[in-house]
Write a protein that holds these residues in place. Structure first.
Motif, PDB file in Angstrom:
ATOM      1  N   ASP A  90      -0.963   3.847   8.591  1.00 49.44           N
ATOM      2  CA  ASP A  90      -0.622   5.105   9.250  1.00 49.44           C
ATOM      3  C   ASP A  90       0.743   5.637   8.811  1.00 49.44           C
ATOM      4  O   ASP A  90       1.191   6.664   9.280  1.00 49.44           O
ATOM      5  CB  ASP A  90      -0.623   4.883  10.771  1.00 49.44           C
ATOM      6  N   ALA A  91       1.407   4.933   7.891  1.00 49.88           N
ATOM      7  CA  ALA A  91       2.792   5.244   7.542  1.00 49.88           C
ATOM      8  C   ALA A  91       2.912   6.538   6.737  1.00 49.88           C
ATOM      9  O   ALA A  91       2.022   6.904   5.968  1.00 49.88           O
ATOM     10  CB  ALA A  91       3.393   4.093   6.752  1.00 49.88           C
ATOM     11  N   VAL A  92       4.037   7.196   6.942  1.00 49.31           N
ATOM     12  CA  VAL A  92       4.395   8.400   6.191  1.00 49.31           C
ATOM     13  C   VAL A  92       5.847   8.259   5.757  1.00 49.31           C
ATOM     14  O   VAL A  92       6.703   7.871   6.553  1.00 49.31           O
ATOM     15  CB  VAL A  92       4.249   9.680   7.036  1.00 49.31           C
ATOM     16  N   VAL A  93       6.115   8.547   4.502  1.00 50.40           N
ATOM     17  CA  VAL A  93       7.481   8.600   4.000  1.00 50.40           C
ATOM     18  C   VAL A  93       7.781  10.054   3.675  1.00 50.40           C
ATOM     19  O   VAL A  93       7.025  10.696   2.942  1.00 50.40           O
ATOM     20  CB  VAL A  93       7.675   7.714   2.762  1.00 50.40           C
ATOM     21  N   LEU A 104      14.292   6.267  -1.329  1.00 45.31           N
ATOM     22  CA  LEU A 104      12.893   6.066  -0.939  1.00 45.31           C
ATOM     23  C   LEU A 104      12.560   4.578  -0.827  1.00 45.31           C
ATOM     24  O   LEU A 104      11.732   4.188  -0.002  1.00 45.31           O
ATOM     25  CB  LEU A 104      11.966   6.752  -1.939  1.00 45.31           C
ATOM     26  N   ALA A 105      13.208   3.735  -1.638  1.00 44.56           N
ATOM     27  CA  ALA A 105      13.028   2.288  -1.496  1.00 44.56           C
ATOM     28  C   ALA A 105      13.540   1.826  -0.136  1.00 44.56           C
ATOM     29  O   ALA A 105      12.929   0.964   0.514  1.00 44.56           O
ATOM     30  CB  ALA A 105      13.762   1.558  -2.618  1.00 44.56           C
ATOM     31  N   HIS A 106      14.651   2.398   0.289  1.00 43.77           N
ATOM     32  CA  HIS A 106      15.184   2.105   1.631  1.00 43.77           C
ATOM     33  C   HIS A 106      14.150   2.457   2.697  1.00 43.77           C
ATOM     34  O   HIS A 106      13.885   1.658   3.614  1.00 43.77           O
ATOM     35  CB  HIS A 106      16.470   2.919   1.828  1.00 43.77           C
ATOM     36  N   GLU A 107      13.545   3.639   2.592  1.00 43.02           N
ATOM     37  CA  GLU A 107      12.557   4.056   3.589  1.00 43.02           C
ATOM     38  C   GLU A 107      11.296   3.206   3.537  1.00 43.02           C
ATOM     39  O   GLU A 107      10.718   2.859   4.570  1.00 43.02           O
ATOM     40  CB  GLU A 107      12.221   5.534   3.406  1.00 43.02           C
ATOM     41  N   LEU A 108      10.857   2.856   2.346  1.00 38.57           N
ATOM     42  CA  LEU A 108       9.662   2.014   2.220  1.00 38.57           C
ATOM     43  C   LEU A 108       9.904   0.625   2.795  1.00 38.57           C
ATOM     44  O   LEU A 108       8.972  -0.016   3.303  1.00 38.57           O
ATOM     45  CB  LEU A 108       9.237   1.915   0.757  1.00 38.57           C
ATOM     46  N   SER A 109      11.141   0.147   2.717  1.00 37.40           N
ATOM     47  CA  SER A 109      11.426  -1.167   3.293  1.00 37.40           C
ATOM     48  C   SER A 109      11.268  -1.151   4.801  1.00 37.40           C
ATOM     49  O   SER A 109      10.881  -2.153   5.410  1.00 37.40           O
ATOM     50  CB  SER A 109      12.836  -1.628   2.907  1.00 37.40           C
ATOM     51  N   PHE A 124      13.061   9.967   5.934  1.00 32.63           N
ATOM     52  CA  PHE A 124      12.699   9.085   7.037  1.00 32.63           C
ATOM     53  C   PHE A 124      11.290   8.547   6.823  1.00 32.63           C
ATOM     54  O   PHE A 124      10.521   9.080   6.020  1.00 32.63           O
ATOM     55  CB  PHE A 124      12.798   9.795   8.390  1.00 32.63           C
ATOM     56  N   ALA A 125      10.987   7.474   7.529  1.00 32.71           N
ATOM     57  CA  ALA A 125       9.651   6.880   7.514  1.00 32.71           C
ATOM     58  C   ALA A 125       9.163   6.803   8.944  1.00 32.71           C
ATOM     59  O   ALA A 125       9.942   6.574   9.869  1.00 32.71           O
ATOM     60  CB  ALA A 125       9.677   5.484   6.885  1.00 32.71           C
ATOM     61  N   PRO A 139       0.833  -1.211   0.000  1.00 30.15           N
ATOM     62  CA  PRO A 139       0.000   0.000   0.000  1.00 30.15           C
ATOM     63  C   PRO A 139       0.861   1.251   0.000  1.00 30.15           C
ATOM     64  O   PRO A 139       1.946   1.274   0.594  1.00 30.15           O
ATOM     65  CB  PRO A 139      -0.803  -0.117   1.307  1.00 30.15           C
ATOM     66  N   LYS A 140       0.377   2.276  -0.673  1.00 31.37           N
ATOM     67  CA  LYS A 140       1.126   3.516  -0.724  1.00 31.37           C
ATOM     68  C   LYS A 140       0.957   4.286   0.579  1.00 31.37           C
ATOM     69  O   LYS A 140      -0.158   4.541   1.023  1.00 31.37           O
ATOM     70  CB  LYS A 140       0.641   4.380  -1.897  1.00 31.37           C
ATOM     71  N   PRO A 141       2.052   4.660   1.215  1.00 30.65           N
ATOM     72  CA  PRO A 141       1.953   5.474   2.433  1.00 30.65           C
ATOM     73  C   PRO A 141       1.667   6.922   2.066  1.00 30.65           C
ATOM     74  O   PRO A 141       1.704   7.312   0.892  1.00 30.65           O
ATOM     75  CB  PRO A 141       3.336   5.328   3.057  1.00 30.65           C
ATOM     76  N   ARG A 142       1.402   7.733   3.068  1.00 30.91           N
ATOM     77  CA  ARG A 142       1.307   9.169   2.830  1.00 30.91           C
ATOM     78  C   ARG A 142       2.697   9.710   2.520  1.00 30.91           C
ATOM     79  O   ARG A 142       3.698   9.149   2.960  1.00 30.91           O
ATOM     80  CB  ARG A 142       0.716   9.866   4.054  1.00 30.91           C
ATOM     81  N   VAL A 143       2.736  10.769   1.760  1.00 28.56           N
ATOM     82  CA  VAL A 143       4.011  11.345   1.317  1.00 28.56           C
ATOM     83  C   VAL A 143       4.137  12.745   1.902  1.00 28.56           C
ATOM     84  O   VAL A 143       3.190  13.534   1.868  1.00 28.56           O
ATOM     85  CB  VAL A 143       4.090  11.394  -0.226  1.00 28.56           C
ATOM     86  N   ALA A 144       5.314  13.043   2.445  1.00 30.94           N
ATOM     87  CA  ALA A 144       5.526  14.339   3.083  1.00 30.94           C
ATOM     88  C   ALA A 144       6.861  14.928   2.656  1.00 30.94           C
ATOM     89  O   ALA A 144       7.751  14.217   2.165  1.00 30.94           O
ATOM     90  CB  ALA A 144       5.482  14.203   4.602  1.00 30.94           C
ATOM     91  N   VAL A 145       6.969  16.224   2.846  1.00 31.74           N
ATOM     92  CA  VAL A 145       8.198  16.953   2.527  1.00 31.74           C
ATOM     93  C   VAL A 145       8.568  17.819   3.727  1.00 31.74           C
ATOM     94  O   VAL A 145       7.701  18.458   4.336  1.00 31.74           O
ATOM     95  CB  VAL A 145       8.025  17.838   1.277  1.00 31.74           C
TER      96      VAL A 145
END
Length: 307
Positions: free
Chosen positions: A117-120, A139-144, A109-110, A94-100
């Motif tokens: 509830d996840a945010v990348v 971002l692949a690192h953070e999603l892992s 960070f994730a 599932p796609k997490p929320r995306v933040a800047v």
């Protein structure tokens, strides 16, 4: 990590279970010790339980707030969302929320209690410095981290240290303003003595929790590097991003780095860190960059040099 195409890591799973079991034992001993030294059980339950709930439900928001991060839509950050969309499709998650976070400190960070509830989050400094392939690797690192569910494990593991640290400071203050009894027929330990015992127990618990969580933190970073390298098939891109970010970090003002240093454990690379394999690295949140690069080079060789 059910359903995810990230490379499974039994070593990480084993370490997370072992760390939580050991912290659970330390936690139980902590509660018993506080009661035995004279702290009312209801106060122990209130402090420990209150901090546990606060840490569990607010840690993600606290990290976002402290970093000045905010959620962004695909219209606001199309490049960032496109990368996350592609990676989530590749990983079947599932796609997490995306933040800047609008800071020149190049990092990502994730956070979040679960996949829902996840945010990348990526910083503007990171997006400005990396090319598309390198950004995808980071971002692949953070999603892992999200897929491995190690974010929530680190959140839970960290709460015990927060409680112990709070009680250590509170006990020291109480000991100063509550001197021992000067006479009379009162029985039982003096308040100052009880406070000092609480400080001693809390300090031991804090040290144990600190060492356990740092050991897990270093391993989970290596695990996330491996998972990202195999998912993207480009370990050299992750190595290039790691080298570039670490080098550019030295050019960031020290005051800016110190402001974000408390979140080192959740960052792709620590804002401030020691170098090499010295004693300080044993207490670090991340393994030495040399170790991370060596692992990525080994993966590249296994993939036939196609990294």
């Amino acid at each position: 990590m059910a359903g995810s195409r990230f490379v499974p890591d039994r070593g990480l799973t084993t370490r997370m279970i072992l760390t939580m079991a050991l912290l659970g034992a330390v936690y139980a001993a902590f509660v018993v010790a506080l009661v035995l030294v004279g702290m009312p059980w209801w106060l122990v339950a209130l402090v420990v339980g209150g901090f546990a709930l606060l840490q569990y439900f607010t840690s993600g928001r606290a990290a976002m707030f402290s970093m000045g991060a905010h959620e962004v839509t695909p219209q606001q950050e199309p490049r960032l969302h496109a990368v996350v969309d592609r990676l989530c499709a590749m990983a079947d998650m599932p796609k997490p929320r995306v933040a800047v976070a609008r800071t020149d400190v190049p990092n990502a960070f994730a956070t979040g209690r679960s996949e829902k509830d996840a945010v990348v989050c990526a910083t503007t400094g990171l997006m400005r410095r990396l090319d598309p392939v390198e950004l995808e690797a980071v971002l692949a690192h953070e999603l892992s981290h999200v897929a491995h569910r190690d974010v929530v494990v680190m959140t839970i593991a960290g709460f015990l240290g927060v409680v112990a640290g709070f009680l250590t400071q509170a006990g020291l203050r109480f000991a100063v303003f509550a001197p021992g009894r000067r006479g009379g027929n009162d029985s039982g330990p003096a308040p100052a003595a009880v406070a000092l015992l609480v400080v001693l127990v809390s300090a031991v618990v804090w040290a144990a929790g600190f060492v356990l969580t740092r050991m897990l933190s270093r391993y989970r970073e290596l695990s996330a590097d491996r998972a990202a390298a195999y998912l993207t098939g480009r370990p050299s891109a992750l190595g290039g991003a790691l080298t570039k970010i670490t080098g550019d970090m030295a050019r960031i003002p020290t005051d800016d780095l110190r402001r974000v240093e408390p979140f080192n454990a959740f960052f792709f690379t620590p804002a401030l860190s020691g170098k090499g394999f010295g004693i300080g690295s044993l207490l670090a949140t991340h393994p030495p960059i040399e170790q991370r690069l060596a692992q990525l080079a080994d993966i590249s060789r296994r993939l036939g040099g196609g990294g």
